[in-house]
Design an enzyme around this catalytic site. Structure first.
Site, short mmCIF file in Angstrom:
data_model
loop_
_atom_site.label_atom_id
_atom_site.label_comp_id
_atom_site.label_asym_id
_atom_site.label_seq_id
_atom_site.Cartn_x
_atom_site.Cartn_y
_atom_site.Cartn_z
N GLU A 290 -8.29 -20.74 -6.03
CA GLU A 290 -8.48 -21.88 -6.93
C GLU A 290 -7.78 -21.69 -8.27
O GLU A 290 -7.29 -22.66 -8.86
CB GLU A 290 -9.98 -22.14 -7.14
CG GLU A 290 -10.74 -22.56 -5.89
CD GLU A 290 -11.15 -21.40 -4.99
OE1 GLU A 290 -10.95 -20.22 -5.38
OE2 GLU A 290 -11.69 -21.64 -3.90
N HIS B 4 -19.27 -32.04 -3.70
CA HIS B 4 -20.43 -31.17 -3.44
C HIS B 4 -21.08 -30.68 -4.73
O HIS B 4 -21.53 -29.55 -4.83
CB HIS B 4 -20.03 -29.99 -2.55
CG HIS B 4 -19.64 -30.39 -1.16
ND1 HIS B 4 -18.66 -31.30 -0.90
CD2 HIS B 4 -20.11 -29.99 0.05
CE1 HIS B 4 -18.54 -31.45 0.42
NE2 HIS B 4 -19.40 -30.68 1.02
N ASP C 50 -26.40 -25.08 1.83
CA ASP C 50 -25.59 -23.93 1.41
C ASP C 50 -26.24 -23.13 0.27
O ASP C 50 -25.93 -21.97 0.06
CB ASP C 50 -24.20 -24.38 0.96
CG ASP C 50 -23.26 -24.57 2.14
OD1 ASP C 50 -23.63 -24.14 3.26
OD2 ASP C 50 -22.18 -25.15 1.96
N PHE D 230 -16.25 -24.36 -7.46
CA PHE D 230 -14.94 -23.69 -7.50
C PHE D 230 -13.94 -24.46 -8.35
O PHE D 230 -12.86 -23.95 -8.67
CB PHE D 230 -14.41 -23.49 -6.08
CG PHE D 230 -15.45 -23.00 -5.11
CD1 PHE D 230 -16.31 -21.98 -5.47
CD2 PHE D 230 -15.58 -23.58 -3.86
CE1 PHE D 230 -17.29 -21.54 -4.60
CE2 PHE D 230 -16.56 -23.14 -2.98
CZ PHE D 230 -17.40 -22.12 -3.34
N SER E 65 -13.57 -31.41 3.92
CA SER E 65 -14.76 -31.64 3.08
C SER E 65 -14.47 -32.60 1.94
O SER E 65 -15.33 -33.35 1.51
CB SER E 65 -15.27 -30.32 2.49
OG SER E 65 -15.68 -29.46 3.52
#
Lengths: 317, 295
Positions: A61, A112, A120, A86, A40
């Site tokens: 993370e 994103h 999502d 995140f 991604s």
């Protein structure tokens, strides 16, 4: 209004991936970390080409940010990669203490971001990340507008000493900036000069601002379009110079109104040169599932919203 | 392994310069009491409990060059204090080891000081390479530094210290999983296992279970030591060093007594984060010989 040529349509995250690949070849101190989103984030090429400098940390993370901070001790330049949500909210305290307060040379690279993540939904569509990051002392906040600029920004931040938050996105968007243009951190990019209204945009909304400027030109309104790719430190001089000329401003961003680019511009104007401002941003709402363009329209941050805001703000002069 | 009943263990004190380990520890404990009393804040309990460990670590174990402190620490062992609230012992040991003048201990927690309530890099205090205080972050940082040492082909080691209560933070276990999976074998972590945290006994707040088995299950080599017995500290730290480079990270579960060295502070969480009054401090200092000279 200047004419702009779309070179092609590409995702900004691929610009990040391409920039990272180039850094892999040119800067042996650059290392990369990813929390299970290598594909991604378009980090696969770096991973394949430099396995010894790539750290897959899994879905952890907080640990990724801490390891990145540690990697700087001894001279590495770590680039962390995961979704913007995140990369910031989930690990705010880790960034605050181990990166920002400790002033470590970590590059937090976040894909994103915003509504255009799409289907999502709100769990992943962070709209607060610019605010979270710009509040941290020592942190530089960068939000490039297209593939070419994201690639150039990725390369530029490796040469900058100190923590950086680099924000980019998922969808394919018009790629129009000059691929050979040097990215200068903290320098506003005046895309088109005008006299009636200043439109200041960042990220995906820069192209929307250009579209709005073209539509306004047809209505006889001469808009100045500024791309603010560096939200912090803000190019105050360029912003004040432009608004000093046009006497009003519209800000446009794929972010919450609270804490975003508009917030920074408003604060600057109130302190130094009060002028009418309209903000095109998400107003205190979570996003939802849908296609990127549908969401930009539903949440009133698409091209027609910028046009309407410009017309409103001109009347307030 | 038993912790000796009473105060500091005095087994075979080793000479360092003209002072024994025991004498250095006594002075460090005096510094801790005087620092927290002066500003009526700070964390004496864990500081006193980790005095013996940090003194042995800094004066006997770590391969370091304090006068030439650099952030990158290339060619040196690195230490990260993850439980940053025990800054008084950290600062005192750093000062006596030569990182900065001991007179500066008098500025602890005062406006403009390099000796912040919790350690930081922002004020440029030599010996500190990361801010800590918000718990659970130091193991990840130590892993990162250890990975850089490997990339740089630097054979020196990375050490870290963690509170036992700190192990309640989830990030610790993310880091534990990572270090074992990625064979970070140039890392020696230590847990200050005094069974106490701010709200009381660990077992009453959130029990840690079988720590040895937990870390073993996470893939670490686990050692245990008595944090108040110099022989135990020396032999275990030496053994830990021989276990590095063998594909597994190493952790030492160090049994300590919170407040060790001051009778009325020992074994209670009461002094975790509160300073003694002037009278109480006098009582504490009467138990601790001034050896290297008060700051």
């Amino acid at each position: 209004m200047k004419a702009f040529k779309i070179i092609d349509e590409k995702d900004t995250r691929s610009g990040f991936g391409a920039g990272l690949s180039e850094l892999g070849k040119t800067n042996p101190n650059v290392v990369a970390l990813c929390a299970d989103l290598t594909g991604s984030l378009k980090m696969d090429d770096f991973q394949k080409s430099h396995p010894e400098r790539f750290f897959q940390v899994g879905i952890a993370e907080a640990n990724m940010i801490g390891i990145a901070a540690g990697l700087t001790i001894g001279g590495k330049i770590p680039f962390t990669g995961t979704f913007a949500n995140f990369s910031t909210g989930r690990v705010y305290d880790q960034i605050r203490q181990s990166v920002a307060y400790s002033n470590k040379n970590v590059k937090i690279c976040a894909s994103h971001a915003g509504l255009t993540l799409g289907e999502d939904g709100a769990t992943h569509q962070i709209l607060e990340d610019i605010g979270l990051m710009k509040m941290l002392p020592n942190m530089t906040v960068i939000s490039p507008c297209d593939y070419n600029e994201t690639k150039a920004a990725t390369i530029a931040i490796a040469a900058h000493q100190g923590p950086v938050y680099l924000r980019f996105g998922r969808p394919k968007v018009p790629n129009f900036t000059d691929p050979n243009k040097k990215f200068v951190i903290g320098k506003a990019d005046i895309l088109s000069e005008g006299t009636d209204v200043t439109i200041i945009a960042t990220g995906h909304l820069v192209w929307k601002a250009i579209e709005a400027g073209q539509a306004l030109a047809e209505k006889g309104i001469d808009a100045e379009i500024i791309n603010i790719h560096t939200i912090k430190p803000l190019d105050e001089e360029a912003v004040l110079q432009s608004i000093g000329k046009t006497k009003c401003v519209v800000t446009a961003e794929e972010h919450m109104m609270n804490g975003g680019l508009g917030d920074s511009i408003a604060q600057l104007l109130v302190r130094k040169m009060p002028a009418p401002i309209e903000m095109v941003a998400v107003n205190d709402k979570f996003g939802e599932s849908g296609q990127g363009e549908e969401l930009l329209t539903k949440y009133h941050i698409n091209t027609p919203d910028i046009i309407a805001a410009a017309e409103r703000v001109i009347k307030r002069k | 392994m038993g912790i000796e009943n009473g105060l500091i263990s005095h087994a075979k004190p080793q000479k360092m310069g003209s002072f024994s380990t025991n004498q250095i520890c006594s002075q460090v404990r005096r510094d801790i009491i005087r620092m927290v009393t002066d500003v009526q804040s700070g964390h004496p309990g864990g500081s006193l409990g980790c005095t013996d460990f940090l003194t042995v670590l800094y004066f006997e174990t770590l391969e370091i060059n304090p006068p030439a402190f650099s952030m990158n620490g290339e060619g040196e062992d690195l230490f990260f204090l993850s439980n940053g609230h025990i800054s008084p012992v950290f600062y005192s040991v750093l000062a006596h080891r030569g990182y900065f003048p001991k007179a500066e201990l008098a500025t602890f927690r005062k406006l403009g000081s390099r000796l912040q309530g919790h350690p930081c890099t922002e004020k440029g205090l030599p010996g500190v390479r990361i801010a800590s205080g918000s718990l659970g972050q130091g193991l990840s940082v130590a892993i990162g530094a250890a990975l850089t040492k490997k990339l740089n082909k630097d054979p020196k080691l990375v050490y870290s210290l963690h509170g036992d209560g700190e192990l309640q933070e989830g990030q610790i276990w993310e880091a534990a999983m990572y270090a074992a999976a990625n064979k970070v074998d140039n890392l020696i972590a230590t847990v200050d296992y005094n069974h106490k945290q701010i709200d009381g006994d660990i077992d009453d707040v959130l029990p840690l279970g079988d720590l040895v088995k937990k870390w073993q299950a996470f893939g670490w080599d686990v050692l245990e030591m008595d944090g108040h017995n110099f022989d135990s500290l020396r032999t275990t730290l030496a053994k830990a060093k021989t276990m590095t480079g063998k594909g597994k990270p190493v952790i030492i579960i160090m049994k300590t007594i919170m407040g060790n060295g001051v009778d009325y502070m020992m074994g209670t969480h009461k002094w975790h984060g509160s300073a003694p009054s002037k009278e109480q401090a006098e009582k504490a200092l009467a138990q601790l010989e001034e050896t290297l000279g008060d700051y």
